[in-house]
Design an enzyme around this catalytic site. Structure first.
Site, PDB file in Angstrom:
ATOM      1  N   ARG A   1     -13.420  -0.440 -25.773  1.00 25.25           N
ATOM      2  CA  ARG A   1     -14.172  -0.420 -27.027  1.00 25.25           C
ATOM      3  C   ARG A   1     -13.265  -0.236 -28.243  1.00 25.25           C
ATOM      4  O   ARG A   1     -13.492  -0.835 -29.292  1.00 25.25           O
ATOM      5  CB  ARG A   1     -15.214   0.709 -27.018  1.00 25.25           C
ATOM      6  CG  ARG A   1     -16.435   0.357 -26.210  1.00 25.25           C
ATOM      7  CD  ARG A   1     -17.509   1.437 -26.229  1.00 25.25           C
ATOM      8  NE  ARG A   1     -18.591   1.059 -25.332  1.00 25.25           N
ATOM      9  CZ  ARG A   1     -19.675   0.387 -25.691  1.00 25.25           C
ATOM     10  NH1 ARG A   1     -19.856   0.060 -26.948  1.00 25.25           N
ATOM     11  NH2 ARG A   1     -20.589   0.067 -24.799  1.00 25.25           N
TER      12      ARG A   1
ATOM     13  N   HIS B   1     -14.578  -9.726 -18.685  1.00 26.12           N
ATOM     14  CA  HIS B   1     -15.635  -8.691 -18.678  1.00 26.12           C
ATOM     15  C   HIS B   1     -16.881  -9.260 -19.361  1.00 26.12           C
ATOM     16  O   HIS B   1     -16.770  -9.939 -20.379  1.00 26.12           O
ATOM     17  CB  HIS B   1     -15.111  -7.463 -19.431  1.00 26.12           C
ATOM     18  CG  HIS B   1     -15.887  -6.212 -19.160  1.00 26.12           C
ATOM     19  ND1 HIS B   1     -17.137  -5.990 -19.687  1.00 26.12           N
ATOM     20  CD2 HIS B   1     -15.587  -5.124 -18.410  1.00 26.12           C
ATOM     21  CE1 HIS B   1     -17.568  -4.793 -19.275  1.00 26.12           C
ATOM     22  NE2 HIS B   1     -16.656  -4.260 -18.492  1.00 26.12           N
TER      23      HIS B   1
HETATM   24  C1  UD1 Z   1     -17.838   1.252 -19.590  1.00 26.76           C
HETATM   25  C2  UD1 Z   1     -17.144   2.610 -19.566  1.00 26.76           C
HETATM   26  C3  UD1 Z   1     -15.627   2.435 -19.457  1.00 26.76           C
HETATM   27  C4  UD1 Z   1     -15.256   1.592 -18.260  1.00 26.76           C
HETATM   28  C5  UD1 Z   1     -16.020   0.295 -18.323  1.00 26.76           C
HETATM   29  C6  UD1 Z   1     -15.720  -0.413 -17.024  1.00 26.76           C
HETATM   30  C7  UD1 Z   1     -18.301   4.204 -20.986  1.00 26.76           C
HETATM   31  C8  UD1 Z   1     -18.316   4.915 -22.275  1.00 26.76           C
HETATM   32  N1  UD1 Z   1     -17.372   3.297 -20.821  1.00 26.76           N
HETATM   33  O1  UD1 Z   1     -17.432   0.524 -20.724  1.00 26.76           O
HETATM   34  O2  UD1 Z   1     -15.016   3.707 -19.329  1.00 26.76           O
HETATM   35  O3  UD1 Z   1     -13.890   1.346 -18.339  1.00 26.76           O
HETATM   36  O4  UD1 Z   1     -17.444   0.533 -18.420  1.00 26.76           O
HETATM   37  O5  UD1 Z   1     -15.953  -1.757 -17.087  1.00 26.76           O
HETATM   38  O6  UD1 Z   1     -19.127   4.481 -20.153  1.00 26.76           O
HETATM   39  N2  UD1 Z   1     -22.367  -5.898 -19.081  1.00 26.76           N
HETATM   40  C9  UD1 Z   1     -23.062  -6.846 -18.345  1.00 26.76           C
HETATM   41  N3  UD1 Z   1     -23.094  -6.710 -16.984  1.00 26.76           N
HETATM   42  C10 UD1 Z   1     -22.478  -5.695 -16.336  1.00 26.76           C
HETATM   43  C11 UD1 Z   1     -21.774  -4.750 -17.089  1.00 26.76           C
HETATM   44  C12 UD1 Z   1     -21.739  -4.860 -18.471  1.00 26.76           C
HETATM   45  O7  UD1 Z   1     -23.616  -7.797 -18.888  1.00 26.76           O
HETATM   46  O8  UD1 Z   1     -22.553  -5.641 -15.111  1.00 26.76           O
HETATM   47  C13 UD1 Z   1     -22.358  -6.025 -20.564  1.00 26.76           C
HETATM   48  C14 UD1 Z   1     -23.716  -5.623 -21.183  1.00 26.76           C
HETATM   49  O9  UD1 Z   1     -23.980  -6.424 -22.280  1.00 26.76           O
HETATM   50  C15 UD1 Z   1     -23.436  -4.190 -21.610  1.00 26.76           C
HETATM   51  C16 UD1 Z   1     -21.985  -4.290 -22.069  1.00 26.76           C
HETATM   52  O10 UD1 Z   1     -21.370  -5.174 -21.139  1.00 26.76           O
HETATM   53  O11 UD1 Z   1     -24.310  -3.732 -22.621  1.00 26.76           O
HETATM   54  C17 UD1 Z   1     -21.223  -2.995 -22.154  1.00 26.76           C
HETATM   55  O12 UD1 Z   1     -21.293  -2.244 -20.952  1.00 26.76           O
HETATM   56  P1  UD1 Z   1     -20.880  -0.675 -20.978  1.00 26.76           P
HETATM   57  O13 UD1 Z   1     -20.981  -0.077 -19.655  1.00 26.76           O
HETATM   58  O14 UD1 Z   1     -21.680  -0.009 -22.073  1.00 26.76           O
HETATM   59  O15 UD1 Z   1     -19.371  -0.837 -21.372  1.00 26.76           O
HETATM   60  P2  UD1 Z   1     -18.308   0.167 -21.963  1.00 26.76           P
HETATM   61  O16 UD1 Z   1     -18.989   1.374 -22.517  1.00 26.76           O
HETATM   62  O17 UD1 Z   1     -17.454  -0.600 -22.875  1.00 26.76           O
HETATM   63  N1  UDP Z   2     -11.711  -4.908 -10.907  1.00 26.53           N
HETATM   64  C1  UDP Z   2     -12.397  -5.781 -10.064  1.00 26.53           C
HETATM   65  N2  UDP Z   2     -12.632  -7.063 -10.462  1.00 26.53           N
HETATM   66  C2  UDP Z   2     -12.221  -7.531 -11.675  1.00 26.53           C
HETATM   67  C3  UDP Z   2     -11.532  -6.633 -12.546  1.00 26.53           C
HETATM   68  C4  UDP Z   2     -11.318  -5.331 -12.128  1.00 26.53           C
HETATM   69  O1  UDP Z   2     -12.785  -5.392  -8.958  1.00 26.53           O
HETATM   70  O2  UDP Z   2     -12.455  -8.710 -11.974  1.00 26.53           O
HETATM   71  C5  UDP Z   2     -11.496  -3.516 -10.480  1.00 26.53           C
HETATM   72  C6  UDP Z   2     -10.078  -2.991 -10.617  1.00 26.53           C
HETATM   73  O3  UDP Z   2      -9.334  -3.253  -9.454  1.00 26.53           O
HETATM   74  C7  UDP Z   2     -10.274  -1.510 -10.841  1.00 26.53           C
HETATM   75  C8  UDP Z   2     -11.615  -1.426 -11.525  1.00 26.53           C
HETATM   76  O4  UDP Z   2     -12.243  -2.684 -11.356  1.00 26.53           O
HETATM   77  O5  UDP Z   2     -10.397  -0.794  -9.616  1.00 26.53           O
HETATM   78  C9  UDP Z   2     -11.396  -1.117 -12.966  1.00 26.53           C
HETATM   79  O6  UDP Z   2     -12.554  -1.270 -13.665  1.00 26.53           O
HETATM   80  P1  UDP Z   2     -12.546  -1.391 -15.244  1.00 26.53           P
HETATM   81  O7  UDP Z   2     -11.241  -1.940 -15.710  1.00 26.53           O
HETATM   82  O8  UDP Z   2     -13.802  -2.123 -15.582  1.00 26.53           O
HETATM   83  O9  UDP Z   2     -12.742   0.120 -15.700  1.00 26.53           O
HETATM   84  P2  UDP Z   2     -11.697   1.292 -16.021  1.00 26.53           P
HETATM   85  O10 UDP Z   2     -10.858   1.512 -14.821  1.00 26.53           O
HETATM   86  O11 UDP Z   2     -10.930   0.879 -17.237  1.00 26.53           O
HETATM   87  O12 UDP Z   2     -12.587   2.454 -16.323  1.00 26.53           O
END
Ligand code: UD1
Ligand code: UDP
Length: 367
Positions: free
Chosen positions: A203, A235
């Site tokens: 973020r 993502h």
């Molecule tokens: C969150 C976590 C972050 C972690 C990340 C992993 C918090 C504050 N942050 O990020 O620590 O590294 O997840 O990826 O909790 N979305 C989809 N499908 C999904 C997932 C997400 O469409 O399966 C989209 C949606 O529009 C959603 C947006 O991504 O609203 C953000 O998801 P969110 O979990 O809020 O992301 P972060 O807070 O950035």
């Molecule tokens: N990962 C995955 N598929 C992907 C990208 C990441 O399985 O396409 C896995 C990666 O190996 C790691 C985890 O997701 O274990 C990390 O998740 P992310 O980066 O979303 O979150 P963070 O670790 O930053 O909280």
């Protein structure tokens, strides 16, 4: 039977709590109950699958382009009836997501003891990673037992006044997860290319920093086509997908793909020359996979990755990122030096240690 609720919201929580769930189940002292908030939807389902995990409760809170405040409010509203129904002996959360924070606060209000997996990581900056640094400090205040992955994480907790007899150093469960998946996988054959694997989603990087990183990738891919191939599982967050598609669609040498299943991601990781990422988990996976990571952030709460040599903090300045990537790709001596030392995140038995410790703590409580 005694029970532990494991609350999971996002991809990294699923991957890192899977070994804990399995260990608790195998031990048969507590019944593990998997509760998904589904802060993530597809990403969470994708992450649970390789471990064969199915939620017993699913709060299904994800909305498009959600804010942390929305996530927290949904958890605070929807988790209480689940706690009332199960009345668990412990609630387990992992890491620094808003799910972890909000679930810990809810359990605290319900006087259910909370244990924190991956406790004690600190960047010492509330703005980076945002809002994760706040979340994990908040969990520490609400919880009764802290599973620190490293000695440094333990020291951070002690410095905040947390009592030494409520902390155990167990290693990071991501090492367990990687080892478990790799055991079942053959190596991909080499194809003569220099692969770069990319993940970006923080973020605090949205807007100009993220665009700068994407421009750096474009420059490297175009300049070194066809010798370098960039693989970028994008993502689903619209704030990431939008700029990625805008700036990198149709760039030669860059493959934009949907998020990979964990086993496939580890394969892609293992055959890369270098990874560029702002992920937390990816920094911790690097030593297990033997591939160096350039960390596209200003600070990291995982300094062990940097000190062990496997990770290098490169920030988000495009020129710096291009230089660092090219050095890793083409300077063999530099690359060899970046392949660091022993794994600072543990030996792959963290899940088992957590299950054992929690049972011991419970036995003592019961006298
Ligand atoms: C969150 C976590 C972050 C972690 C990340 C992993 C918090 C504050 N942050 O990020 O620590 O590294 O997840 O990826 O909790 N979305 C989809 N499908 C999904 C997932 C997400 O469409 O399966 C989209 C949606 O529009 C959603 C947006 O991504 O609203 C953000 O998801 P969110 O979990 O809020 O992301 P972060 O807070 O950035
Ligand atoms: N990962 C995955 N598929 C992907 C990208 C990441 O399985 O396409 C896995 C990666 O190996 C790691 C985890 O997701 O274990 C990390 O998740 P992310 O980066 O979303 O979150 P963070 O670790 O930053 O909280």
């Amino acid at each position: 039977m005694r029970s532990v609720l494991l609350v999971v919201g996002t991809r990294p929580e699923a991957i890192k709590l899977a070994p804990v769930y399995r260990a608790i189940k195998a031990q048969r002292f507590f019944r593990p109950v998997l509760v998904c908030t589904s802060q993530h939807r597809e990403l969470l389902q994708q992450a649970l699958k390789p471990f064969g995990l199915m939620p017993e409760v699913d709060l299904q809170i994800m909305t498009e382009n959600q804010t942390p405040a929305q996530v927290a409010s949904h958890v605070l509203r929807l988790l209480p009836p689940v706690l009332d129904r199960w009345r668990p002996d412990w609630l387990l959360v992992q890491g620094d997501t808003t799910t972890a924070f909000a679930a810990a606060v809810t359990a605290f209000y319900h006087r259910i003891p909370v244990a924190h997996v991956e406790a004690g990581l600190r960047s010492f900056r509330l703005d980076a990673p945002f809002p994760e640094e706040f979340n994990r400090r908040g969990v520490a205040v609400a919880c009764s037992w802290h599973f620190a992955p490293t000695e440094r994480a333990r020291a951070n907790l002690l410095a905040e006044g947390i009592s030494a007899d409520k902390i155990s150093v167990v290693g990071n469960t991501v090492v367990d997860a990687v080892q478990w998946i790799l055991k079942q996988q053959p190596l991909l054959p080499a194809d003569g290319k220099r692969h770069v694997l990319v993940t970006l989603h923080r973020r605090e990087s949205f807007g100009a920093p993220l665009r700068g990183l994407l421009q750096a990738l474009r420059q490297v891919a175009e300049r070194h086509y066809p010798h370098v191939e960039v693989t970028f599982p994008v993502h689903p967050n619209p704030q990431v997908r939008g700029p990625v598609l805008e700036l990198l669609r149709d760039v030669r040498g860059i493959r934009l793909i949907p998020p990979l299943d964990y086993p496939d991601f580890l394969q892609a990781f293992r055959r890369s020359r270098v990874v560029l990422s702002d992920s937390g988990g990816v920094q911790e996976e690097a030593p297990s996979l033997g591939v160096p990571v350039l960390v596209a952030r200003e600070v990291t709460e995982r300094p062990e990755a940097v000190e062990s040599g496997w990770a290098r903090l490169v920030g988000t300045d495009p020129q710096r990122v291009v230089t660092e990537l090219e050095a890793m790709l083409f300077d063999d001596a530099h690359w060899e030096r970046a392949r660091g030392g022993p794994n600072p995140f543990g030996d792959g038995n963290a899940g088992e240690r957590i299950a054992r410790t929690l049972a011991e703590v419970q036995r003592k409580k019961e006298g």
